[in-house]
Design an enzyme around this catalytic site. Structure first.
Site, short mmCIF file in Angstrom:
data_model
loop_
_atom_site.label_atom_id
_atom_site.label_comp_id
_atom_site.label_asym_id
_atom_site.label_seq_id
_atom_site.Cartn_x
_atom_site.Cartn_y
_atom_site.Cartn_z
N HIS A 30 -40.75 46.32 2.85
CA HIS A 30 -41.02 46.22 4.30
C HIS A 30 -42.27 45.36 4.57
O HIS A 30 -42.94 45.53 5.59
CB HIS A 30 -41.22 47.60 4.95
N GLU A 52 -40.07 24.99 1.86
CA GLU A 52 -39.62 24.76 3.24
C GLU A 52 -38.39 23.86 3.26
O GLU A 52 -37.43 24.11 4.00
CB GLU A 52 -40.74 24.13 4.06
N SER A 108 -0.13 11.60 2.23
CA SER A 108 -1.49 12.01 2.60
C SER A 108 -1.64 13.52 2.52
O SER A 108 -2.72 14.05 2.21
CB SER A 108 -1.83 11.55 4.03
N ASN A 109 -0.52 14.23 2.76
CA ASN A 109 -0.55 15.69 2.82
C ASN A 109 -0.79 16.35 1.47
O ASN A 109 -1.14 17.53 1.43
CB ASN A 109 0.75 16.20 3.44
N LYS A 165 -55.52 20.78 4.78
CA LYS A 165 -54.43 21.75 4.82
C LYS A 165 -53.28 21.28 3.92
O LYS A 165 -52.86 20.14 3.98
CB LYS A 165 -53.93 21.92 6.25
N PRO A 187 0.81 -1.23 0.00
CA PRO A 187 0.00 0.00 0.00
C PRO A 187 0.84 1.28 0.00
O PRO A 187 0.45 2.28 -0.62
CB PRO A 187 -0.84 -0.11 1.27
N ASN A 188 1.99 1.27 0.69
CA ASN A 188 2.84 2.47 0.74
C ASN A 188 3.82 2.52 -0.43
O ASN A 188 3.90 3.52 -1.14
CB ASN A 188 3.62 2.52 2.05
N ASP A 189 4.55 1.44 -0.60
CA ASP A 189 5.62 1.45 -1.59
C ASP A 189 5.11 1.50 -3.03
O ASP A 189 5.79 2.07 -3.90
CB ASP A 189 6.50 0.20 -1.43
N SER A 215 -51.15 18.42 7.25
CA SER A 215 -51.36 18.38 8.69
C SER A 215 -51.89 17.02 9.10
O SER A 215 -52.68 16.39 8.38
CB SER A 215 -52.35 19.47 9.12
N SER A 216 -51.47 16.57 10.26
CA SER A 216 -51.99 15.32 10.80
C SER A 216 -53.28 15.55 11.59
O SER A 216 -53.93 14.59 12.00
CB SER A 216 -50.95 14.68 11.73
#
Length: 462
Positions: free
Chosen positions: A184, A327, A136-137, A320, A126-128, A314-315
């Site tokens: 306004h 929203e 990572s930087n 409504k 994974p690294n090599d 609305s419940s």
């Protein structure tokens, strides 16, 4: 884990138990155990970017003669599978982890190494191998830029253009509707409904321009800077060639950063894009709230438009219907504004040669882009395109608006105009009727001066 459910992996700290079927190895498992903080994971767009970067790195290392063809081909094939989303379940790490994102970079390295080893029929480190010429930087800042750029170009900008197109189409349909302007939240001079929508369209157009303006900085990639910006362990041409590979993979104009020290230590381009996304969010908040006001009622509100009826509202109150799409959009906008605060704080956390809030910047930036892109389509299709106009109601309100007297100011003066408006409002009479009594203007002159449609001409400069 049961004895049958795990395998032993080793890293520089020793042995660690890893799920038997996991493609990742020791370093990812340690991060899983170290950061059991939230249920937030790196999104698909970021994992795609990691796959693209790792595949591009293998291609470049092959061209530079640093990796043999079989190894490079295996890593490229594995990276492509990661980019395509075939192994997302093997990226389990929490967003809240080491600030460089090292754990997630190693997660990608380990998964790709495991897949590549199977394809190669031999050992892939994974690294090599997968991480050759990288850190990572520089990988994680590059992944932030690549993922955000691709999402903005492929999803957000098309969504913004679609919203603008929808607004322009709707504006043309309602150009004959003269409605009451409001300042306004109080009655003001009339405007055409098309002019209201054109205002929204202009905001959307500027949102497109703002996002586009941020992309050139986002296209500059940190890859090649390695640990601190000096390019240690990377070929001098590595960064430039990585960018060229990504251009070929994506069709987007990525380039290597002209200053790796900036690109590793700061996230200014991400902060800039987030700021532009915040402006888009304020645009959508304004549009959504205007829609809610115009739709309010149906009896006691403005009742000027009717948004599509999508679900019971609305419940407890039968019949409504609520403005659910605007929203939802306002909540998206609130989330984007909040994300911008997090990204801004993250951007401030560049300590010397490295920013140490990269994962949270990545998560919030990608979420903001994704939310705005998705919600824009929903707003356009399920609110803007389908609302109907209550023409009779609008016409009635315009006709009763005493502020129309403003059009008489040049003829009769402000003071007399104010007296006419107050009288008309107090006595519930039409402005024209009162003006006939209080001025020397004829009915024909008043009809001409107080024509609502005529009063809406102007306001847009070609």
């Amino acid at each position: 884990m049961s004895e049958q459910a795990y395998r032993i992996e080793k890293d520089s700290l020793g042995e660690v138990r890893v799920p038997a079927d996991a493609l990742y190895a020791a370093q990812t498992q340690r991060a899983i155990e170290n950061f059991p903080i939230s249920d937030l994971r790196f999104p698909r767009a970021f994992i795609r970017a990691l796959g693209l970067i790792k595949g591009a790195a293998a291609a470049v290392n092959l061209k530079l003669g640093l990796m043999d063809g079989d190894m490079a081909a295996a890593i490229q094939a594995a990276s492509d599978e990661v980019a395509q989303g075939e192994h997302d379940r093997h990226f389990p790490l929490d967003i809240f982890q080491t600030g460089s994102g090292t754990s997630t970079n190693m997660n990608a390295n380990e998964v790709i190494a495991s897949l590549a080893a199977t394809k190669l029929g031999g050992k892939v480190h994974p690294n090599d191998h997968v991480n050759m010429g990288q850190s990572s930087n520089d990988v994680i800042p590059t992944a932030i830029h690549v993922s955000a750029y691709l999402l903005a170009a492929e999803e957000l900008l098309p969504s913004l253009r679609y919203v603008k197109q929808t607004l322009d189409t709707k504006a043309a349909e309602v150009d004959d509707v003269v409605t009451t302007g409001r300042t306004h939240l109080m009655d003001a001079m009339p405007v055409r409904l098309s002019q209201v929508l054109w205002g929204w369209s202009s905001q959307s157009a500027h949102g497109i321009e703002r996002v586009e303006s941020a992309l050139p900085r986002l296209a500059k990639l940190a890859q090649g800077g390695t640990a601190v910006g000096t390019g240690i362990n990377a070929h001098p041409d590595f960064g430039r060639m990585i960018a060229e590979e990504l251009v070929g993979m994506t069709g987007q104009p990525f380039v290597t950063s002209p200053d790796y020290f900036e690109s590793l230590s700061s996230q200014d381009a991400a902060v800039e894009l987030s700021g532009q996304l915040k402006v888009v969010a304020t645009t959508y908040m304004k549009i959504s709230n205007d829609l809610r006001w115009m739709n309010s009622g149906p009896i006691a509100g403005l009742g000027e438009i009717v948004l599509p009826s999508l679900q019971p509202g609305s419940s407890i109150m039968p019949g409504k219907i609520n403005p659910v799409i605007p929203e939802a959009m306002t909540m998206v906008c609130a989330q984007v504004v909040g994300n911008d605060v997090t990204i801004t704080i993250g951007g401030q956390s560049g300590n010397f040669q490295l920013n140490v809030m990269l994962p949270v910047i990545a998560y919030n930036l990608i979420q903001s882009i994704t939310l705005l892109a998705s919600a824009g389509h929903v707003l356009a299709d399920m609110a803007l395109a389908g609302f109907t106009v209550n023409r009779e109601r609008i016409s009635e309100l315009v006709g009763r608006n005493p502020i129309l007297v403003t059009a008489l100011n040049p003829v009769i003066g402000y003071e007399k105009g104010a007296k006419i408006a107050k009288t008309a409002y107090a006595e519930g009479r039409s402005l024209k009727e009162v003006a006939l009594e209080m001025t020397d203007l004829s009915e024909t002159e008043l009809d001409r001066l107080l024509d609502p449609r005529q009063l809406t001409e102007g306001g847009i400069q070609e």
